[in-house]
Design an enzyme around this catalytic site. Sequence first.
Site, PDB file in Angstrom:
ATOM      1  N   SER A   1       7.044  -3.307  13.794  1.00 31.10           N
ATOM      2  CA  SER A   1       5.847  -3.893  14.388  1.00 31.10           C
ATOM      3  C   SER A   1       6.168  -5.208  15.088  1.00 31.10           C
ATOM      4  CB  SER A   1       4.792  -4.129  13.308  1.00 31.10           C
ATOM      5  OG  SER A   1       3.682  -4.830  13.839  1.00 31.10           O
TER       6      SER A   1
ATOM      7  N   HIS B   1      -1.464   9.101  19.210  1.00 28.24           N
ATOM      8  CA  HIS B   1      -0.692   7.915  18.852  1.00 28.24           C
ATOM      9  C   HIS B   1      -0.703   6.804  19.899  1.00 28.24           C
ATOM     10  CE1 HIS B   1       2.143   5.713  16.503  1.00 28.24           C
ATOM     11  NE2 HIS B   1       2.719   6.733  15.936  1.00 28.24           N
TER      12      HIS B   1
ATOM     13  N   GLN C   1       8.172   4.087   7.943  1.00 28.55           N
ATOM     14  CA  GLN C   1       7.505   3.883   6.663  1.00 28.55           C
ATOM     15  C   GLN C   1       5.999   3.887   6.907  1.00 28.55           C
ATOM     16  OE1 GLN C   1       6.972   0.677   2.979  1.00 28.55           O
ATOM     17  NE2 GLN C   1       8.524   0.280   4.523  1.00 28.55           N
TER      18      GLN C   1
END
EC number: 2.3.1.6
Length: 721
Positions: A534, A419, A656
């Site tokens: 983000s 990640h 999400q």
Amino acid sequence: MASNEASTSAAGSGPESAALFSKLRSFSIGSGPNSPQRVVSNLRGFLTHRLSNITPSDTGWKDSILSIPKKWLSTAESVDEFGFPDTLPKVPVPALDETMADYIRALEPITTPAQLERTKELIRQFSAPQGIGARLHQYLLDKREAEDNWAYYYWLNEMYMDIRIPLPINSNPGMVFPPRRFKTVHDVAHFAARLLDGILSHREMLDSGELPLERAASREKNQPLCMAQYYRLLGSCRRPGVKQDSQFLPSRERLNDEDRHVVVICRNQMYCVVLQASDRGKLSESEIASQILYVLSDAPCLPAKPVPVGLLTAEPRSTWARDREMLQEDERNQRNLELIETAQVVLCLDEPLAGNFNARGFTGATPTVHRAGDRDETNMAHEMIHGGGSEYNSGNRWFDKTMQLIICTDGTWGLCYEHSCSEGIAVVQLLEKIYKKIEEHPDEDNGLPQHHLPPPERLEWHVGPQLQLRFAQASKSVDKCIDDLDFYVYRYQSYGKTFIKSCQVSPDVYIQLALQLAHYKLYGRLVATYESASTRRFLHGRVDCIRAASTEALEWAKAMCQGEGANVPLESDREDEEESRKVKFSIYSKDHLRELFRCAVARQTEVMVKNILGNGIDIPLLGLREASIEVTGEMHELFKDESYIISQCFLLSTSQVACSTDSFMGYGPVTPRGYGCSYNPHPEQIVFCVSAFYSCEDTSASRYAKSLQDSLDIMRDLLQN
């Protein structure tokens, strides 16, 4: 971004970096003598001169060079809009009083009155006119002026590089795609070849500067988004360190190198497959398939039991760092490690997990949509997240690699990704683009794969008795971690985002409130909740944290539960159907509940917008914490405070992961007592991946999924006309 060797120096810091960027900015993008081609030539010449005078300890320039997007050096029209400091704004440093006010508001629903009062006093001292807070805030403002992204390495180290626990489950997500139908081993090889051909085509698009620029679709729409993380997906790798990890990122020279390869792992055997070479060009799909077919036929026939080196990458980071140092004592092992790190991706060819592997579910749940034989979606997700343990595929991995494509002989496929280099959106978009192309252009009958190429090189590892002992220890350690993972893929099929939008609510906001209600129904309280937001509107922006546990959400959840408190009986728990049909008298009217819901929606939306516009609280607080150490030599009391510790313990970690295909991504909790919950809203259903740990008696993935089901049901009843 981190260079090949340096990992934690601040992005674009130091006088050498400033001089270099000044030189770069003197180039203009246009035609004639200052054309992009001439810019590249001048840049290379400048770097050659610069490198000839560089000392071994002078590493600040590397971060700046590697942070320049490839497209800036291309001939595409919008080069000046692509991630360069002159066009993308820098991550802001919010006003100190604003950060502290929002911090107090975030603490209110998750702390006791006594804890909150203690924190308020610390904040008063910290923020006083002559307090240390103003000095630290100015330090961050100065840092913002001097660097491309003042927060990047603070955040990267906090989230990833400093974390010592194993990558699988705790950090690396796994993604499952709709399973394939393989009839023969040739089908497996051809599908793998098509995926790898898609990866190579994407690499070529990056190198040519043709990656489309993305723009914000909401809140100040059409702003250009930073694309830097897309350039870190391929050919990158994480490196373990005893105290701190680092990242291997491909240099500009390597990006322009014509040699491209992948590492294929099958039955714990590793092979280097060259996809493109300067002496023979790019391989066709059929040629790649022949290489994969060789691996599939060779690996099962080798007489010696393979050394499961990949298993070591699933160990705690400091442990793996020491093991890696032992491996590097042999030059042949060093070369193997370099081949893995520089590979575009790792391809894992797996054997299927048993159908009853870690099987979970609950009565009344909807049946799984995708199956591979007797394997359900939860089973397939386990394979992508961790491989199933030492007896299955956990040794058939390299968990440090940014992208591991995984294909199982029964048609299950997906990926596991490390990640630290990128958020999920870049990974999902890349794989979905390749998958859609494969679906739109089915395999033609290419006959048997071509065999005129030399076979792939098998990587041979040379390990001594000490490392042999470590494999046995690693097997036990990894298996114990995997056995503790309580994971469940749950599809809520009563409605999806079509209904939610009809209620004039953002699907993300709606689902976040459902997650809060589900938690309150089980435990009678809200907890620190993480949702990634983000921040790609800013140069090298990654994410900040949307904190969904608000006072407004708490008041609404209390009212929805009619004051019953913790462990409210769930409708799906009731054995007596007549009991669930009885008329229930509500303390609150529907109008009142709707009003509380609207207040919770408004607050959640406000927090979300603040974060995506760069005004969240977690990045600024992290910056102030690290600044206090750098300026005074010690951490300020505000960050040792009980409330701060509670706020950083995310007992509910959510995100999400929207997929246009019927795919899903999941991960483990980020704390031993917590839950992980990703979600993918579709028009008529919502897919959840819920995780917990069996070692915690207070948590249960299936029970949380049941609470989600009930919460979503009663929210529909509340809002529908």
